[in-house]
Write a protein that holds these residues in place. Structure first.
Motif, mmCIF file in Angstrom:
data_model
loop_
_atom_site.group_PDB
_atom_site.id
_atom_site.type_symbol
_atom_site.label_atom_id
_atom_site.label_comp_id
_atom_site.label_asym_id
_atom_site.label_seq_id
_atom_site.Cartn_x
_atom_site.Cartn_y
_atom_site.Cartn_z
ATOM 1 N N ARG A 62 0.817 -1.226 0.000
ATOM 2 C CA ARG A 62 0.000 0.000 0.000
ATOM 3 C C ARG A 62 0.843 1.265 0.000
ATOM 4 O O ARG A 62 0.449 2.284 0.554
ATOM 5 N N GLU A 63 2.028 1.191 -0.552
ATOM 6 C CA GLU A 63 2.918 2.335 -0.721
ATOM 7 C C GLU A 63 3.373 2.964 0.601
ATOM 8 O O GLU A 63 3.822 4.102 0.617
ATOM 9 N N SER A 64 3.256 2.267 1.706
ATOM 10 C CA SER A 64 3.773 2.752 2.979
ATOM 11 C C SER A 64 5.292 2.630 2.972
ATOM 12 O O SER A 64 5.842 1.683 2.430
ATOM 13 N N VAL A 65 5.962 3.601 3.585
ATOM 14 C CA VAL A 65 7.422 3.568 3.705
ATOM 15 C C VAL A 65 7.757 3.233 5.153
ATOM 16 O O VAL A 65 7.224 3.852 6.080
ATOM 17 N N TRP A 66 8.658 2.253 5.358
ATOM 18 C CA TRP A 66 8.925 1.711 6.681
ATOM 19 C C TRP A 66 10.332 2.016 7.179
ATOM 20 O O TRP A 66 11.288 2.057 6.405
ATOM 21 N N TRP A 67 10.422 2.224 8.506
ATOM 22 C CA TRP A 67 11.671 2.502 9.206
ATOM 23 C C TRP A 67 11.718 1.652 10.474
ATOM 24 O O TRP A 67 10.689 1.224 10.970
ATOM 25 N N ARG A 68 12.925 1.473 11.027
ATOM 26 C CA ARG A 68 13.082 0.834 12.343
ATOM 27 C C ARG A 68 13.977 1.729 13.195
ATOM 28 O O ARG A 68 15.059 2.117 12.783
ATOM 29 N N ASP A 69 13.513 2.041 14.391
ATOM 30 C CA ASP A 69 14.297 2.811 15.354
ATOM 31 C C ASP A 69 15.399 1.897 15.892
ATOM 32 O O ASP A 69 15.101 0.842 16.451
ATOM 33 N N GLU A 70 16.640 2.262 15.705
ATOM 34 C CA GLU A 70 17.757 1.410 16.090
ATOM 35 C C GLU A 70 17.897 1.275 17.610
ATOM 36 O O GLU A 70 18.429 0.290 18.089
ATOM 37 N N GLU A 71 17.425 2.228 18.366
ATOM 38 C CA GLU A 71 17.524 2.163 19.826
ATOM 39 C C GLU A 71 16.442 1.271 20.429
ATOM 40 O O GLU A 71 16.720 0.446 21.287
ATOM 41 N N THR A 72 15.215 1.426 19.950
ATOM 42 C CA THR A 72 14.096 0.692 20.546
ATOM 43 C C THR A 72 13.772 -0.601 19.799
ATOM 44 O O THR A 72 13.091 -1.462 20.347
#
Length: 58
Positions: free
Chosen positions: A29-39
């Motif tokens: 669905r064209e969402s762009v994803w990230w991951r917080d490296e700390e949490t």
């Protein structure tokens, strides 16, 4: 700056706080994803409720 897949970036939040996020790229669905490296939390840009910007590649 255009983020590259699986690279970590220094992100400045509107509060001035600096975070390290890994760019996971587009999902369904064209969402762009990230991951917080700390949490370790994974999130889409659409779920963010504050202003942020990429400052540099980590």
């Amino acid at each position: 700056m255009i983020p590259q897949l699986d690279r970590v970036y220094v992100i400045e939040l509107c509060s001035g706080e600096l975070r390290r996020w890994r760019f996971l790229g587009p999902g369904h669905r064209e969402s762009v994803w990230w991951r917080d490296e700390e949490t370790g939390r994974t999130f889409s840009e659409a779920s963010l409720m504050y202003v942020w910007e990429i400052v540099a590649e980590a």
